[in-house]
Design a protein around this motif. Sequence first.
Motif, short mmCIF file in Angstrom:
data_model
loop_
_atom_site.label_atom_id
_atom_site.label_comp_id
_atom_site.label_asym_id
_atom_site.label_seq_id
_atom_site.Cartn_x
_atom_site.Cartn_y
_atom_site.Cartn_z
N UNK A 10 0.84 -1.20 0.00
CA UNK A 10 0.00 0.00 0.00
C UNK A 10 0.87 1.24 0.00
N UNK A 11 1.89 1.20 0.84
CA UNK A 11 2.78 2.36 0.95
C UNK A 11 3.52 2.60 -0.36
N UNK A 12 3.98 1.50 -0.97
CA UNK A 12 4.74 1.64 -2.21
C UNK A 12 3.86 2.17 -3.34
N UNK A 13 2.59 1.74 -3.34
CA UNK A 13 1.70 2.17 -4.40
C UNK A 13 1.09 3.53 -4.11
N UNK A 14 1.16 3.95 -2.86
CA UNK A 14 0.56 5.23 -2.49
C UNK A 14 1.31 6.36 -3.16
N UNK A 15 0.57 7.34 -3.69
CA UNK A 15 1.22 8.49 -4.29
C UNK A 15 1.63 9.53 -3.27
N UNK A 16 1.55 9.20 -1.98
CA UNK A 16 1.83 10.20 -0.96
C UNK A 16 3.30 10.61 -0.95
N UNK A 17 4.17 9.80 -1.48
CA UNK A 17 5.57 10.16 -1.49
C UNK A 17 5.90 10.94 -2.76
N UNK A 18 6.25 10.26 -3.80
CA UNK A 18 6.60 10.93 -5.03
C UNK A 18 5.34 11.42 -5.73
N UNK A 19 5.26 12.71 -5.94
CA UNK A 19 4.05 13.26 -6.53
C UNK A 19 4.35 13.95 -7.84
N UNK A 20 5.26 13.41 -8.59
CA UNK A 20 5.56 14.01 -9.87
C UNK A 20 7.03 13.85 -10.19
N UNK A 21 7.35 14.26 -11.41
CA UNK A 21 8.73 14.13 -11.84
C UNK A 21 9.59 15.23 -11.21
N UNK A 22 10.86 14.93 -11.15
CA UNK A 22 11.81 15.91 -10.64
C UNK A 22 11.80 17.14 -11.55
N UNK A 23 11.76 18.32 -10.97
CA UNK A 23 11.84 19.56 -11.74
C UNK A 23 13.26 20.07 -11.59
N UNK A 24 14.10 19.86 -12.61
CA UNK A 24 15.53 20.15 -12.44
C UNK A 24 15.85 21.64 -12.51
N UNK A 25 17.06 21.94 -12.06
CA UNK A 25 17.57 23.32 -12.13
C UNK A 25 17.73 23.74 -13.58
N UNK A 26 17.28 24.98 -13.85
CA UNK A 26 17.53 25.57 -15.16
C UNK A 26 17.74 27.07 -14.95
N UNK A 27 18.52 27.70 -15.78
CA UNK A 27 18.62 29.16 -15.67
C UNK A 27 17.24 29.79 -15.80
N UNK A 28 16.95 30.74 -14.94
CA UNK A 28 15.61 31.34 -14.96
C UNK A 28 15.41 32.18 -16.21
N UNK A 29 14.28 32.02 -16.88
CA UNK A 29 14.00 32.89 -18.04
C UNK A 29 14.01 34.36 -17.62
N UNK A 30 14.51 35.18 -18.50
CA UNK A 30 14.60 36.61 -18.21
C UNK A 30 13.23 37.19 -17.87
N UNK A 31 12.21 36.66 -18.52
CA UNK A 31 10.86 37.21 -18.29
C UNK A 31 10.43 37.02 -16.83
N UNK A 32 10.81 35.88 -16.24
CA UNK A 32 10.44 35.65 -14.83
C UNK A 32 11.19 36.63 -13.92
N UNK A 33 12.49 36.76 -14.20
CA UNK A 33 13.32 37.63 -13.35
C UNK A 33 12.82 39.08 -13.45
N UNK A 34 12.50 39.48 -14.67
CA UNK A 34 12.00 40.85 -14.88
C UNK A 34 10.66 41.04 -14.20
#
Lengths: 288, 166
Positions: A10-34
């Motif tokens: 149950x625990x292994x199948x439960x989505x309570x742990x991993x809830x999506x793919x890893x969102x890796x580091x990327x340089x922030x788009x200029x539009x966000x920073x601005x």
Amino acid sequence: VIAVIIIILISALSPSGSRGALVPYQPAPTSYVKALASITPAQLTAAGIGGGQESPEVFVPTPKQSAITAISQGKKVPVLVYMGAEYCPFCGASRWPLIIALDRFGSFTGLGTIGSSPDDVYASTRTFSFAKAKYSSPYLVFDPTEFTTNVCAVAIVSNGCPNANYTHLQTPSSRDEKLFTTYDGAPYFTASTGGIPFLDWAGKYVSSGSLYQPNVITLGDSTNSLGWHPLTWQEIITALSVPTSGPGQAILGAANLYTAAICQMTGGQPASVCTTPTITQATAELPK
Amino acid sequence: VISRWRPVTATVVSLLGLALAVFLTVSHYTAGAKGVNSCPFGGGSGGTIDCQAVLTSAQSTILGLPVALYGAVFFLFMLVINLPVTWRSPSLLVARLRLAAACVGMASVLYLVGVELLVVKHICIWCTCVHILQFALFMLVITGWSDTGWAASQWTEAEQDLELVD
């Protein structure tokens, strides 16, 4: 034995742990920073101090602490020490208002985008990383440390990653390490020891934890996977244009409180930022 | 004769377990509310004993509900099935249910302690109290088969049969 196997399944199948793919580091788009640097005083004024969504008690005054200063642009200025980690959703929630507040005193380059850990609570909260960021200001020095990435080096159970198992990213200076071990715990913080994000506001205050909950910038249940959907960066930026409710008010309200704390560091400079009624109101909210 | 101390003790232990499980369920939700809003960090965290780390870990929920809530429901069931009046029940099903529940509870404790030690790498002292109570309950139940109403009824029937033979 059967019960143990059932529970593990149950625990292994439960989505309570991993809830999506890893969102890796990327340089922030200029539009966000601005977009963050372009938040108007009117938006910040409208947000006030967050409409009750903030927890100013994360700040603790440290009147006996020596001032933390550095030489920048030829003069002695106060230092804001930040210690967090990329996996940490509370750090993720804090970076939004922190960037907005710091943008009022200077400017960032080198910001990255990243999601908090997909294996932790408030999974994959969209945020920024200070790992490669440079901050320039005539009023203060910003000294960030991101202890770890959001990448789990060793996941012992399929959907879990102990905090210590995220891959190492940055080592704090010996001064910052000492601040962390000295101030991030009792008697300053009794609910937790070594909690992040930890900030030392030039010796005026220390703060441990985020001012608002990360579920403000996500949809669905805050502590499990039911309907879990972290807002995208663009959705959060769009929400900032509605400063009187929801994510916009929480982030901008926190930015006002952070601004008030920075104003305490800089001796009220610049006056154009620090003497506004909203910042005066926010200053009154900081613990004495 | 059914001993009185065992059902009473089991009831008290179940009641304590229920109270702690309810407390932990509330703590699970409030740990994510105002006040406690930081991530425990490995190197500088509060050491091995850190309830916040346990209660806010990804492993603190199963199928979207806090583990502590399962514990509360479990102890509520154990409270009912361990009441003295229930222990006196001559039903075999009740006796078996009590035994099975105690075993499931003990297995769950072993699993949860494993998760605390191996995955979360923190121990919550209140969770440990619950685990100790469950262990006590497990011992009370597995050593108490002869104190069940069903066992007593078998003795009574046997005695009646003997009397008939006499």
